[in-house]
Design a protein around this motif. Structure first.
Motif, PDB file in Angstrom:
ATOM      1  N   THR A 177       0.828  -1.210   0.000  1.00  0.00           N
ATOM      2  CA  THR A 177       0.000   0.000   0.000  1.00  0.00           C
ATOM      3  C   THR A 177       0.860   1.257   0.000  1.00  0.00           C
ATOM      4  O   THR A 177       0.614   2.197  -0.764  1.00  0.00           O
ATOM      5  CB  THR A 177      -0.928   0.014   1.224  1.00  0.00           C
ATOM      6  OG1 THR A 177      -1.771  -1.144   1.203  1.00  0.00           O
ATOM      7  CG2 THR A 177      -1.795   1.270   1.223  1.00  0.00           C
ATOM      8  N   MET A 178       1.882   1.300   0.850  1.00  0.00           N
ATOM      9  CA  MET A 178       2.754   2.473   0.916  1.00  0.00           C
ATOM     10  C   MET A 178       3.512   2.675  -0.389  1.00  0.00           C
ATOM     11  O   MET A 178       3.678   3.805  -0.856  1.00  0.00           O
ATOM     12  CB  MET A 178       3.730   2.329   2.086  1.00  0.00           C
ATOM     13  CG  MET A 178       3.078   2.386   3.449  1.00  0.00           C
ATOM     14  SD  MET A 178       4.278   2.482   4.789  1.00  0.00           S
ATOM     15  CE  MET A 178       4.921   4.138   4.524  1.00  0.00           C
ATOM     16  N   LYS A 179       3.958   1.570  -0.984  1.00  0.00           N
ATOM     17  CA  LYS A 179       4.710   1.671  -2.236  1.00  0.00           C
ATOM     18  C   LYS A 179       3.820   2.197  -3.360  1.00  0.00           C
ATOM     19  O   LYS A 179       4.259   3.001  -4.200  1.00  0.00           O
ATOM     20  CB  LYS A 179       5.291   0.316  -2.610  1.00  0.00           C
ATOM     21  CG  LYS A 179       6.249   0.351  -3.788  1.00  0.00           C
ATOM     22  CD  LYS A 179       6.928  -0.996  -3.975  1.00  0.00           C
ATOM     23  CE  LYS A 179       7.915  -0.953  -5.131  1.00  0.00           C
ATOM     24  NZ  LYS A 179       8.634  -2.244  -5.288  1.00  0.00           N
ATOM     25  N   SER A 180       2.555   1.768  -3.371  1.00  0.00           N
ATOM     26  CA  SER A 180       1.647   2.203  -4.433  1.00  0.00           C
ATOM     27  C   SER A 180       1.261   3.672  -4.285  1.00  0.00           C
ATOM     28  O   SER A 180       0.935   4.336  -5.270  1.00  0.00           O
ATOM     29  CB  SER A 180       0.379   1.341  -4.432  1.00  0.00           C
ATOM     30  OG  SER A 180      -0.350   1.522  -3.230  1.00  0.00           O
ATOM     31  N   THR A 181       1.294   4.181  -3.057  1.00  0.00           N
ATOM     32  CA  THR A 181       0.949   5.591  -2.839  1.00  0.00           C
ATOM     33  C   THR A 181       2.169   6.507  -2.891  1.00  0.00           C
ATOM     34  O   THR A 181       2.035   7.728  -2.717  1.00  0.00           O
ATOM     35  CB  THR A 181       0.246   5.766  -1.479  1.00  0.00           C
ATOM     36  OG1 THR A 181       1.101   5.280  -0.438  1.00  0.00           O
ATOM     37  CG2 THR A 181      -1.072   5.011  -1.437  1.00  0.00           C
ATOM     38  N   ALA A 182       3.352   5.935  -3.132  1.00  0.00           N
ATOM     39  CA  ALA A 182       4.564   6.760  -3.223  1.00  0.00           C
ATOM     40  C   ALA A 182       4.476   7.750  -4.375  1.00  0.00           C
ATOM     41  O   ALA A 182       5.109   8.813  -4.340  1.00  0.00           O
ATOM     42  CB  ALA A 182       5.797   5.867  -3.393  1.00  0.00           C
ATOM     43  N   SER A 183       3.688   7.409  -5.390  1.00  0.00           N
ATOM     44  CA  SER A 183       3.545   8.308  -6.541  1.00  0.00           C
ATOM     45  C   SER A 183       2.961   9.651  -6.127  1.00  0.00           C
ATOM     46  O   SER A 183       3.240  10.682  -6.745  1.00  0.00           O
ATOM     47  CB  SER A 183       2.658   7.664  -7.607  1.00  0.00           C
ATOM     48  OG  SER A 183       1.366   7.386  -7.085  1.00  0.00           O
ATOM     49  N   LYS A 184       2.140   9.658  -5.056  1.00  0.00           N
ATOM     50  CA  LYS A 184       1.561  10.911  -4.581  1.00  0.00           C
ATOM     51  C   LYS A 184       2.651  11.862  -4.089  1.00  0.00           C
ATOM     52  O   LYS A 184       2.594  13.070  -4.313  1.00  0.00           O
ATOM     53  CB  LYS A 184       0.550  10.634  -3.466  1.00  0.00           C
ATOM     54  CG  LYS A 184      -0.716   9.945  -3.942  1.00  0.00           C
ATOM     55  CD  LYS A 184      -1.489  10.827  -4.905  1.00  0.00           C
ATOM     56  CE  LYS A 184      -2.779  10.193  -5.356  1.00  0.00           C
ATOM     57  NZ  LYS A 184      -3.525  11.059  -6.305  1.00  0.00           N
ATOM     58  N   GLY A 185       3.643  11.307  -3.403  1.00  0.00           N
ATOM     59  CA  GLY A 185       4.750  12.138  -2.948  1.00  0.00           C
ATOM     60  C   GLY A 185       5.537  12.716  -4.104  1.00  0.00           C
ATOM     61  O   GLY A 185       5.969  13.878  -4.056  1.00  0.00           O
ATOM     62  N   ARG A 186       5.711  11.940  -5.155  1.00  0.00           N
ATOM     63  CA  ARG A 186       6.443  12.423  -6.324  1.00  0.00           C
ATOM     64  C   ARG A 186       5.645  13.476  -7.079  1.00  0.00           C
ATOM     65  O   ARG A 186       6.200  14.451  -7.584  1.00  0.00           O
ATOM     66  CB  ARG A 186       6.771  11.234  -7.230  1.00  0.00           C
ATOM     67  CG  ARG A 186       7.673  10.214  -6.534  1.00  0.00           C
ATOM     68  CD  ARG A 186       7.667   8.859  -7.202  1.00  0.00           C
ATOM     69  NE  ARG A 186       8.391   7.872  -6.406  1.00  0.00           N
ATOM     70  CZ  ARG A 186       8.469   6.588  -6.707  1.00  0.00           C
ATOM     71  NH1 ARG A 186       7.864   6.132  -7.797  1.00  0.00           N
ATOM     72  NH2 ARG A 186       9.145   5.752  -5.923  1.00  0.00           N
ATOM     73  N   GLU A 187       4.326  13.272  -7.118  1.00  0.00           N
ATOM     74  CA  GLU A 187       3.470  14.288  -7.733  1.00  0.00           C
ATOM     75  C   GLU A 187       3.510  15.577  -6.916  1.00  0.00           C
ATOM     76  O   GLU A 187       3.404  16.678  -7.470  1.00  0.00           O
ATOM     77  CB  GLU A 187       2.032  13.764  -7.839  1.00  0.00           C
ATOM     78  CG  GLU A 187       1.870  12.653  -8.874  1.00  0.00           C
ATOM     79  CD  GLU A 187       0.505  11.996  -8.802  1.00  0.00           C
ATOM     80  OE1 GLU A 187      -0.344  12.458  -8.001  1.00  0.00           O
ATOM     81  OE2 GLU A 187       0.283  11.007  -9.532  1.00  0.00           O
ATOM     82  N   GLY A 188       3.672  15.417  -5.600  1.00  0.00           N
ATOM     83  CA  GLY A 188       3.816  16.593  -4.744  1.00  0.00           C
ATOM     84  C   GLY A 188       5.059  17.388  -5.087  1.00  0.00           C
ATOM     85  O   GLY A 188       5.045  18.629  -5.098  1.00  0.00           O
ATOM     86  N   ILE A 189       6.151  16.684  -5.372  1.00  0.00           N
ATOM     87  CA  ILE A 189       7.397  17.346  -5.792  1.00  0.00           C
ATOM     88  C   ILE A 189       7.169  18.116  -7.090  1.00  0.00           C
ATOM     89  O   ILE A 189       7.583  19.278  -7.234  1.00  0.00           O
ATOM     90  CB  ILE A 189       8.527  16.317  -5.976  1.00  0.00           C
ATOM     91  CG1 ILE A 189       8.906  15.667  -4.639  1.00  0.00           C
ATOM     92  CG2 ILE A 189       9.750  16.967  -6.628  1.00  0.00           C
ATOM     93  CD1 ILE A 189       9.650  16.570  -3.705  1.00  0.00           C
ATOM     94  N   GLU A 190       6.501  17.487  -8.046  1.00  0.00           N
ATOM     95  CA  GLU A 190       6.221  18.141  -9.322  1.00  0.00           C
ATOM     96  C   GLU A 190       5.349  19.382  -9.117  1.00  0.00           C
ATOM     97  O   GLU A 190       5.565  20.421  -9.763  1.00  0.00           O
ATOM     98  CB  GLU A 190       5.520  17.164 -10.286  1.00  0.00           C
ATOM     99  CG  GLU A 190       6.374  15.977 -10.724  1.00  0.00           C
ATOM    100  CD  GLU A 190       7.446  16.367 -11.723  1.00  0.00           C
ATOM    101  OE1 GLU A 190       7.471  17.539 -12.164  1.00  0.00           O
ATOM    102  OE2 GLU A 190       8.266  15.500 -12.074  1.00  0.00           O
ATOM    103  N   TYR A 191       4.392  19.268  -8.223  1.00  0.00           N
ATOM    104  CA  TYR A 191       3.510  20.405  -7.940  1.00  0.00           C
ATOM    105  C   TYR A 191       4.315  21.579  -7.388  1.00  0.00           C
ATOM    106  O   TYR A 191       4.138  22.721  -7.822  1.00  0.00           O
ATOM    107  CB  TYR A 191       2.428  19.993  -6.949  1.00  0.00           C
ATOM    108  CG  TYR A 191       1.587  21.148  -6.450  1.00  0.00           C
ATOM    109  CD1 TYR A 191       0.512  21.617  -7.194  1.00  0.00           C
ATOM    110  CD2 TYR A 191       1.884  21.781  -5.239  1.00  0.00           C
ATOM    111  CE1 TYR A 191      -0.257  22.691  -6.750  1.00  0.00           C
ATOM    112  CE2 TYR A 191       1.128  22.850  -4.793  1.00  0.00           C
ATOM    113  CZ  TYR A 191       0.055  23.296  -5.546  1.00  0.00           C
ATOM    114  OH  TYR A 191      -0.687  24.363  -5.097  1.00  0.00           O
TER     115      TYR A 191
END
Length: 240
Positions: A152-166
């Motif tokens: 679950t944590m690995k699949s939601t890691a993309s949110k953190g990366r999208e946060g960086i892009e934001y």
């Protein structure tokens, strides 16, 4: 048993930009589960590395926490606090963060490590290396819970990366908003300066023209004065 996993991601931005965004990552709309960040300590060591310690408060509210609550009765949807230690090395161009939760430690331990470095083969890009280590104790279904939470944590890691892009896009907008008035001001200053220059040049040309006319008048007056003071040679000839 311990669940361990690794992942990588490439940001199409320079290391400097990505690290600046990572330092300013929270808050952002891509990771609303992070409720607050509090800096405990920040120092620069003798090697020029910036070392920071802060508390990250967040909510673990997802399908995984619902399953844990159903199987064990433990409610992980409450605020979870983690201690994060980061080391920013500008010389080596490396930014590393490690974090561990410090509540629920009697049952679940989540260690996470993120490392940002310039990509070795792709210029102006940044490689993020991410690692997770999850262990469950004093509960049944340990292996299942570790695997389920880790996945679950690995699949939601993309949110953190999208946060960086934001955040990177926000920084870009800030720079553009800052630069636009400056450019407009410089342009206006250039126009005003040119108008003033043209005005001064016009006045100089007018003054030069007036000076030339005055000199011409002075020369003419001087000529007339000299001419009138000369004897009338025609008159002298006639008398002779």
């Amino acid at each position: 048993m311990v669940w361990i996993s690794f992942d990588e991601h490439v940001f199409r931005h320079s290391w400097d930009k990505v690290v600046e965004a990572a330092l300013r990552k929270y808050p952002n709309p891509e990771t609303p589960n992070v409720s607050s960040t509090d800096i405990l300590e920040r120092e620069v060591d003798e090697d020029g590395k910036l070392i920071s310690r802060r508390i990250i408060s967040s909510y673990w509210s997802n399908v995984g926490t619902d399953i844990v609550r159903g199987l064990t009765g433990i409610d992980l949807s409450k605020t979870v606090h983690a201690l994060e230690i980061s080391v920013l090395d500008p010389k080596e161009k490396k930014y590393e963060l490690t974090s561990k939760n410090y509540n629920f430690l009697n049952y679940i331990t989540v260690d996470e490590r993120l490392t940002y470095v310039p990509h070795e083969t792709e210029p102006d890009t940044t490689l993020l290396k991410q690692e997770w280590c999850i262990s469950v104790q004093n509960l049944g279904f340990q292996s299942y819970l570790e695997s389920m939470m880790g996945t679950t944590m690995k699949s939601t890691a993309s949110k953190g990366r999208e946060g960086i892009e934001y955040v990177i896009s926000q920084i870009k907008e800030e720079m553009e908003k800052f630069a636009t008035p400056v450019v407009e001001e410089m342009q206006q200053l250039a126009v005003t300066t040119m108008k003033e220059f043209n005005s001064v040049q016009s006045k100089l040309e007018e003054a030069q023209k007036m000076l030339q006319e005055k000199n011409l008048q002075d020369e003419l007056a001087d000529f007339i004065t000299k001419a009138s003071s000369q004897p009338d040679r025609k008159s002298d000839f006639s008398s002779s």
